[in-house]
Design an enzyme around this catalytic site. Sequence first.
Site, PDB file in Angstrom:
ATOM      1  N   THR A   1      -0.252 -14.845  10.267  1.00  9.89           N
ATOM      2  CA  THR A   1       0.362 -13.639   9.724  1.00  9.89           C
ATOM      3  C   THR A   1      -0.519 -12.448  10.106  1.00  9.89           C
ATOM      4  OG1 THR A   1      -0.846 -13.666   7.620  1.00  9.89           O
ATOM      5  CG2 THR A   1       1.211 -14.945   7.724  1.00  9.89           C
TER       6      THR A   1
ATOM      7  N   TYR B   1     -13.534 -14.151  -0.427  1.00  8.08           N
ATOM      8  CA  TYR B   1     -12.137 -14.575  -0.395  1.00  8.08           C
ATOM      9  C   TYR B   1     -11.972 -15.935  -1.058  1.00  8.08           C
ATOM     10  CZ  TYR B   1      -7.642 -15.994   1.644  1.00  8.08           C
ATOM     11  OH  TYR B   1      -6.354 -16.448   1.836  1.00  8.08           O
TER      12      TYR B   1
ATOM     13  N   ASP C   1       5.162  -4.264  -3.154  1.00  7.74           N
ATOM     14  CA  ASP C   1       4.116  -4.209  -2.135  1.00  7.74           C
ATOM     15  C   ASP C   1       3.602  -2.783  -2.079  1.00  7.74           C
ATOM     16  OD1 ASP C   1       2.675  -4.317   0.513  1.00  7.74           O
ATOM     17  OD2 ASP C   1       3.604  -6.295   0.575  1.00  7.74           O
TER      18      ASP C   1
END
Length: 267
Positions: free
Chosen positions: A197, A162, A44
């Site tokens: 999230t 997206y 990450d």
Amino acid sequence: MHETLIRDFAMDGRVAVVTGAGSGIGQEAACVLAEAGADLVLADINADGLAETARLVRERGRTAAPLPVDIADRSAVDDLADAAVQALGKVDAWVNGAGILHPFAILEAEEATLDRLLNINLKGTYWGCAAAGRVMKPRGGGAIVNISSAAADNPVAALSGYAMTKASINMLTRTAAVEFGSFNCRVNAIAPGFVETALVAGAYCDEQGRIDPERREAFLRDRAAATPLGTTGRPRDIALAILYLVSDASRFVTGQVLRPNGGVVMP
């Protein structure tokens, strides 16, 4: 539970790479794979989140090798694959979980913003597939899971960039499944519906970036109402689907897009 069923989902002795492991679905996927017995290489760009995920994996009794990686950089992704092999000896599973969400209207699109979406969501996943396939081929196989989205099937205003990246990931998954099948590497995608999230928190934060409880409640209520099940997803819902696709339970599954989405789209 019968021991044969446990074996189908067990990841004991296996090594999994998870990108986007610093938060959200990626973090939960790492935890679930650790619970199933896998050792993890965690990638990450978020160093703090990466450290927390490594702690959670170790808390579950498994090895965690955290590596800060910008997946938009092809050489960094190649280095990640090599580092995984060097650190833990092999790669059995690879989850391309890293991604970003940046809403904008087509008429207001800026090239730099679109390029960032393409570089991280699409090219990052592409290079992840390539790197995983390269290190899996000599070992005679493995399993790759790409994270797509319900947005690939359901057009939504302001999500053109997206959605375009996620629709492309679906075809990349199918093509990689055809190319990698000759060395027993399975490639599948997961297209989640709405999952709460940090990626979506901007929809209910105030101008200072703080969560507005009333806006959050209304937002989640609207998302739940859009599904036949009348609920929203949790990171663990997606992580369990990832476990299925990287375990022997799905040995006859490749080139598929699994849609844990509450029924919001049914293509």
